[in-house]
Structures are given as structure tokens and as C-alpha cells.
Design a protein around this motif. Sequence first.
Motif, PDB file in Angstrom:
ATOM      1  N   ALA A 192       8.514   2.744   0.167  1.00  0.00           N
ATOM      2  CA  ALA A 192       7.240   3.143   0.761  1.00  0.00           C
ATOM      3  C   ALA A 192       6.270   3.611  -0.330  1.00  0.00           C
ATOM      4  CB  ALA A 192       7.461   4.249   1.793  1.00  0.00           C
ATOM      5  N   ALA A 193       6.814   4.313  -1.337  1.00  0.00           N
ATOM      6  CA  ALA A 193       5.952   4.802  -2.421  1.00  0.00           C
ATOM      7  C   ALA A 193       5.387   3.632  -3.222  1.00  0.00           C
ATOM      8  CB  ALA A 193       6.743   5.752  -3.330  1.00  0.00           C
ATOM      9  N   ALA A 194       6.255   2.668  -3.550  1.00  0.00           N
ATOM     10  CA  ALA A 194       5.806   1.511  -4.329  1.00  0.00           C
ATOM     11  C   ALA A 194       4.747   0.731  -3.552  1.00  0.00           C
ATOM     12  CB  ALA A 194       6.990   0.603  -4.664  1.00  0.00           C
ATOM     13  N   HIS A 195       5.006   0.560  -2.261  1.00  0.00           N
ATOM     14  CA  HIS A 195       4.069  -0.168  -1.411  1.00  0.00           C
ATOM     15  C   HIS A 195       2.727   0.552  -1.356  1.00  0.00           C
ATOM     16  CE1 HIS A 195       2.371  -1.344   2.597  1.00  0.00           C
ATOM     17  NE2 HIS A 195       2.635  -2.539   2.096  1.00  0.00           N
ATOM     18  N   GLY A 196       2.807   1.878  -1.197  1.00  0.00           N
ATOM     19  CA  GLY A 196       1.588   2.686  -1.124  1.00  0.00           C
ATOM     20  C   GLY A 196       0.767   2.568  -2.399  1.00  0.00           C
ATOM     21  N   LYS A 197       1.459   2.575  -3.553  1.00  0.00           N
ATOM     22  CA  LYS A 197       0.747   2.474  -4.834  1.00  0.00           C
ATOM     23  C   LYS A 197       0.056   1.121  -4.954  1.00  0.00           C
ATOM     24  CE  LYS A 197       3.988   5.176  -7.437  1.00  0.00           C
ATOM     25  NZ  LYS A 197       4.981   5.069  -8.504  1.00  0.00           N
ATOM     26  N   ASP A 203      -6.789  -1.751  -3.026  1.00  0.00           N
ATOM     27  CA  ASP A 203      -7.933  -1.230  -2.293  1.00  0.00           C
ATOM     28  C   ASP A 203      -9.031  -0.788  -3.274  1.00  0.00           C
ATOM     29  OD1 ASP A 203      -9.087  -0.321   0.318  1.00  0.00           O
ATOM     30  OD2 ASP A 203      -9.113   1.586  -0.774  1.00  0.00           O
ATOM     31  N   GLN A 204      -8.605  -0.129  -4.349  1.00  0.00           N
ATOM     32  CA  GLN A 204      -9.587   0.327  -5.336  1.00  0.00           C
ATOM     33  C   GLN A 204     -10.262  -0.862  -6.027  1.00  0.00           C
ATOM     34  OE1 GLN A 204      -8.135   2.865  -8.501  1.00  0.00           O
ATOM     35  NE2 GLN A 204     -10.135   2.639  -9.500  1.00  0.00           N
ATOM     36  N   LEU A 205      -9.422  -1.841  -6.386  1.00  0.00           N
ATOM     37  CA  LEU A 205      -9.946  -3.030  -7.045  1.00  0.00           C
ATOM     38  C   LEU A 205     -10.966  -3.744  -6.161  1.00  0.00           C
ATOM     39  CD1 LEU A 205      -9.354  -4.527  -9.689  1.00  0.00           C
ATOM     40  CD2 LEU A 205      -7.667  -5.882  -8.444  1.00  0.00           C
ATOM     41  N   MET A 206     -10.662  -3.818  -4.869  1.00  0.00           N
ATOM     42  CA  MET A 206     -11.567  -4.499  -3.963  1.00  0.00           C
ATOM     43  C   MET A 206     -12.824  -3.673  -3.741  1.00  0.00           C
ATOM     44  SD  MET A 206      -8.593  -6.147  -1.670  1.00  0.00           S
ATOM     45  CE  MET A 206      -9.191  -7.349  -0.619  1.00  0.00           C
ATOM     46  N   GLY A 207     -12.686  -2.372  -3.848  1.00  0.00           N
ATOM     47  CA  GLY A 207     -13.861  -1.516  -3.793  1.00  0.00           C
ATOM     48  C   GLY A 207     -14.819  -1.863  -4.936  1.00  0.00           C
ATOM     49  N   GLU A 208     -14.230  -2.042  -6.144  1.00  0.00           N
ATOM     50  CA  GLU A 208     -15.063  -2.400  -7.303  1.00  0.00           C
ATOM     51  C   GLU A 208     -15.714  -3.767  -7.114  1.00  0.00           C
ATOM     52  OE1 GLU A 208     -12.399  -2.106 -10.663  1.00  0.00           O
ATOM     53  OE2 GLU A 208     -11.913  -0.029 -10.126  1.00  0.00           O
ATOM     54  N   LYS A 209     -15.007  -4.661  -6.450  1.00  0.00           N
ATOM     55  CA  LYS A 209     -15.544  -6.012  -6.248  1.00  0.00           C
ATOM     56  C   LYS A 209     -16.671  -6.033  -5.198  1.00  0.00           C
ATOM     57  CE  LYS A 209     -11.434  -8.385  -7.811  1.00  0.00           C
ATOM     58  NZ  LYS A 209     -11.946  -9.072  -9.017  1.00  0.00           N
ATOM     59  N   THR A 210     -16.677  -4.993  -4.373  1.00  0.00           N
ATOM     60  CA  THR A 210     -17.771  -4.921  -3.403  1.00  0.00           C
ATOM     61  C   THR A 210     -19.103  -4.821  -4.135  1.00  0.00           C
ATOM     62  OG1 THR A 210     -16.238  -3.668  -2.033  1.00  0.00           O
ATOM     63  CG2 THR A 210     -18.507  -3.731  -1.292  1.00  0.00           C
ATOM     64  N   LEU A 230     -12.109  -8.650   8.704  1.00  0.00           N
ATOM     65  CA  LEU A 230     -10.896  -8.019   8.182  1.00  0.00           C
ATOM     66  C   LEU A 230     -11.147  -6.537   8.014  1.00  0.00           C
ATOM     67  CD1 LEU A 230      -9.516  -9.857   5.005  1.00  0.00           C
ATOM     68  CD2 LEU A 230      -8.264  -9.356   7.090  1.00  0.00           C
ATOM     69  N   THR A 231     -10.129  -5.696   8.265  1.00  0.00           N
ATOM     70  CA  THR A 231     -10.294  -4.294   7.902  1.00  0.00           C
ATOM     71  C   THR A 231      -9.961  -4.169   6.420  1.00  0.00           C
ATOM     72  OG1 THR A 231      -8.004  -3.657   8.271  1.00  0.00           O
ATOM     73  CG2 THR A 231      -9.480  -3.591  10.196  1.00  0.00           C
ATOM     74  N   ARG A 232     -10.394  -3.082   5.832  1.00  0.00           N
ATOM     75  CA  ARG A 232     -10.146  -2.846   4.416  1.00  0.00           C
ATOM     76  C   ARG A 232      -8.643  -2.789   4.138  1.00  0.00           C
ATOM     77  NH1 ARG A 232     -13.841   1.033   0.622  1.00  0.00           N
ATOM     78  NH2 ARG A 232     -12.299   0.976  -1.045  1.00  0.00           N
ATOM     79  N   THR A 233      -7.907  -2.147   5.035  1.00  0.00           N
ATOM     80  CA  THR A 233      -6.454  -2.045   4.852  1.00  0.00           C
ATOM     81  C   THR A 233      -5.791  -3.416   4.950  1.00  0.00           C
ATOM     82  OG1 THR A 233      -6.668   0.046   6.000  1.00  0.00           O
ATOM     83  CG2 THR A 233      -4.432  -0.729   5.588  1.00  0.00           C
ATOM     84  N   ASP A 234      -6.207  -4.205   5.952  1.00  0.00           N
ATOM     85  CA  ASP A 234      -5.644  -5.562   6.078  1.00  0.00           C
ATOM     86  C   ASP A 234      -5.872  -6.349   4.797  1.00  0.00           C
ATOM     87  OD1 ASP A 234      -4.803  -5.205   8.650  1.00  0.00           O
ATOM     88  OD2 ASP A 234      -6.499  -6.241   9.586  1.00  0.00           O
ATOM     89  N   ALA A 235      -7.070  -6.214   4.237  1.00  0.00           N
ATOM     90  CA  ALA A 235      -7.411  -6.964   3.036  1.00  0.00           C
ATOM     91  C   ALA A 235      -6.542  -6.526   1.860  1.00  0.00           C
ATOM     92  CB  ALA A 235      -8.887  -6.768   2.698  1.00  0.00           C
TER      93      ALA A 235
END
Lengths: 409, 65
Positions: A192-197, A203-210, A230-235
Motif C-alpha cells: 500500500a505504501a509503494a502504491h501510494g508513493k 499525480d504531482q507530475l500530471m499537476g506539472e503537466k497541467t 477522468l478524475t485526477r485519481t483515476d488518471a
Amino acid sequence: MADTLTVAGPGPSAPVPEFPMPRAAGCPFDPPPGLGAAREEGPLTKVRLWDGKDYWLLTRYADQRAVLLDPRVSADLTRPGYPLQAPSNGTNNISFILMDDPEHARLRRMVTAPFAIKRVEALRPAVQKIVDDLIDEMLAGPHPVDLVEAFALPVPSLVICALLGVPYDDHDFFQENSKVLIRRDADMADRAAAHGKLVGYLDQLMGEKTAHPGDDLLSGLVARVRSGELTRTDAAQMGVLLLLAGHETTANMIALGTLALLEHPEQLALLRDTDDPKLIASAVEELLRYLSIVHGGRRRAVLADIEVAGQVIRAGEGVIMPNDLANRDPEAFPDPDRLDLTRDARRHVAFGFGVHQCLGQPLARMELQVVYGTLYRRVPGLRAAAGIGELPFKHDGSVYGVHELPVTW
Amino acid sequence: MHVELDEPKCVASGQCVLAAPEVFDQRDEDGIAFVLDEQPAGDTLDAVREAVAICPAAAIRLVQR
Ligand code: HEM
Ligand code: SF4
């Protein structure tokens, strides 16, 4: 435990074997002997998983394909009867690979365009350059060298990073966390920790791409978030799936495939002495079939009663379909245990079958064609620098391969 | 023989394009397959039979009309 698996002639009172099963020492390319024994028993047998429960094991190519096509079976691991690989609290959502249609199809179709044959073919020169450059570097450096670290992992990682728009400099981070995610024995908290990271990273990378979109796949997903598809989480979860599936698998095919060829020198010679794209393509299919690296079995939950080989499997039961069994089914592939690069192996199910069949297969095929068509010609003296008995095989992961492969020339 | 493609079933695997490039292609926007030649003959027909066999979604059919 290994003892009970080698007992011959399973009678009516034979204990239900545990799954996954161990491979035989000294036969790293062959499916576990226990799977062969299951095949002898018939098309449908039972195996016991870590949770102590019994699930159906489908041993035949034809039955596995039929069930993987059947909309009455589900890839959703929260469904009753789903044969879980390991304990799960249902939060490690890795996007559409674990969803059913129509949602699966809706999400998958958002990312199919870049994997179309023509689009992938257009990347071939860039992949050839990556491969050539890595070989140049390897030849210029000291040897023996670990082929996994120096070549097998960087090739697909560089390719998928370019396609997705992920900085390759971050590869240590996502490779480490990917490893934890696909390890069978990683505990639930670690996974779960690895997945979360990974989700956080994407998510951060896609934020920068926005703010600064490019023409990469992740920027395409960002646009879909903006349009509300798409939701941000789905993406972010989709990004994790693509990043993870895009490098671990192909890397293992490169390293394990090279080892298999080194162990079959007459087959390796065929590749070393040819530039025929047909033979190279055929070699890729045969190695995919022979090695069946995604070896934990396709797993599904049965949603409504289905019939397999004359037997009814009830709603709420679970089925496991190991492709190492299907790909070695003598009815589908004559003399299945022989590695024969000249056979027509295109009907293999190394990429799965049904609606979840590998999205990245055109890319994986092209990468492997470039690698197998280049490495052995450019390094004709390539040989293993360790005995096969000393090599660390990935018995513990859902993708099979070697952790390390020291080579020299 | 006539080639039929059930578009909603297609998962854009590209297998048909690899097996019979003269008969199948994929849409630019989403990789979904379409038929270029609805009535292939000879070797091309054999290639279509292979495409029917490897299509992971059972989306391709050869029908007599
Ligand atoms: C030789 C390399 C590869 C092998 C052997 C492989 C194998 C597989 C298999 C067996 C499945 C089916 C899973 C199931 O039915 O439950 C699958 C699905 C998938 N693979 Fe691959 N794969 C490879 C490379 C890649 C690459 C390069 C990508 C690129 C992004 C990729 C992305 C995916 C995705 C997204 C899915 C899920 C498809 C869906 O659920 O619709 N794979 N792969
Ligand atoms: S082989 Fe089937 S699923 Fe794949 S692109 Fe062609 S029609 Fe679509």
C-alpha cells in the motif's frame, strides 16, 4: 511442501496442491512440475491459495481462452471468489486491469491510440538508437557486467518514460516501488505504501503537466481530466499501471530471453546470423510463448454459472489460468517444451487473452525485435559469467525473470 | 468470404493488423480496427483466418454471403 507436490498419480484422496508451485531445480525455463501433474489430471483441477481456500485451475489452452473471453467472469478483485495473489484491503487500485467492461473499455480506449501498430512502428528508429547507445556503453565499460542493470531494464524504462513523459532520472524511485508492488510476499502495508508513493508521484507530475503540457501520453490524460472524462485519481492510477507494466515485463523478457538463448546455442546462432525481420519477429513470439513470464496465472471471479470441460463452475467461485500451462499445451503447440524460434507461435497467450489482453503488446514486440535483432549480432561472443545454478531467479514475483545476469564476451 | 468486424468488441490489440496488414488498419484516434478489404482471397484470406484465430476479443468473423 515440495515433497507433496512431487507425489505421482493424484488419487481421489490426494491433497489439494498449493499454488503457486515451485519450479524444479535446474529447469528454470519450464513450468513447475506440479502444473504438469495438474495437466495430467484433466482440464479442470483444484489448487489451494495462501488464504487456505480452493480455486479452479484451468489446464488447457482452449478452455483458458474461452473463459478469458467470457463476460461472465470478472477481473475485479473485490468480487466474491476472486483468487487474490496476496492479502488485499482493496485500496491498491491499479486502474482498468482490475475492472470490467464497460468501465474497463471506457478507460482503456483513452490510451489505446499511442499503442496502435503504426504509431509504435514510428518509434522503432528511436528504440534502435537507445539499444545501440546502451550496447556501445556496455562494450566500452568493464566486464563482466550485469545485463539487467546495464541493458535489460534501461531499454524499456527509457522507452516508456519517453512515451509517458516521465523523467528517466526518477527511475530508481519508480523501479524500487514497482518491485514491491509486484512481489508476491510483500506485506499489505508495504504494498500500500509503494502504491501510494507511485500514485502521489504521478499525480504531482500530471499537476506539472497541467501548466506545461507536452505531446506525451500523460499530457493526454491531463487533458481528459480537464474535460471531466477522468478524475485526477483515476488518471494517476492509470499512469501507475502504464509505468509499471511498461518496464518490468519487457526487462524480464530481455534478460531471461537472453539467458534462454545462451542455454540453447543453436537457437542463439539463428538470431546472430540473420537480419531477416520475419525470423526475428518469430523468435520474439516463440520466446514469449516459451518463457510465459507473467506466470502467476490470469485470475478471475465467476459472476454467473459457466461450464468448462463439461463441469459447471458456480457464481462466486474463482478460476486461475496459468499461461505457462496454456503455452505448453501439446494440443496447441506440438512438442511444446522445445524452444524453436522457427515455429509459428503467434497464437500464444503470453499477453493474456480477452478484453484485458496486453495493451502494450505492440510496443513490447517492437522493443524485443530490436533487442533480439541487435544484441547478439553486435556482441557475438556474449556469454553468461555465472553458472545457471548461481543465478537469482524471480520466484517471488508475479513477473518471472532473473534479478541479475552477469555476462561477459 | 466476407470479413466482418464487430467494432464495439475491439480492444485495439493490433493483432489483426500484424496478421493481415492488407485487410486491417487502426483508427488514428483510438486504435480501433477497421476493414480495408472486405473480400480477401488466396493467401490474404489465410492471413485473415489467422487474424480471426488470434483476435483476443473474438471481434472478427469470416462469413459466407
Ligand atoms: C513482454 C512484455 C509484456 C508482457 C509479457 C505483458 C503481459 C501482459 C499480460 C499477460 C496482461 C493481461 C493481464 C490480465 O489479463 O489480467 C497484460 C496487460 C496489460 N499490459 Fe502488458 N505485458 C508486457 C508489456 C507491456 C508494456 C510494454 C506495456 C506498456 C504500457 C503494458 C501494459 C499493459 C496494460 C495497461 C495491461 C492491462 C490491459 C487491460 O486490462 O485492458 N504491458 N500484459
Ligand atoms: S485483433 Fe481484434 S481486438 Fe485486436 S485490433 Fe484487431 S479486431 Fe481489434
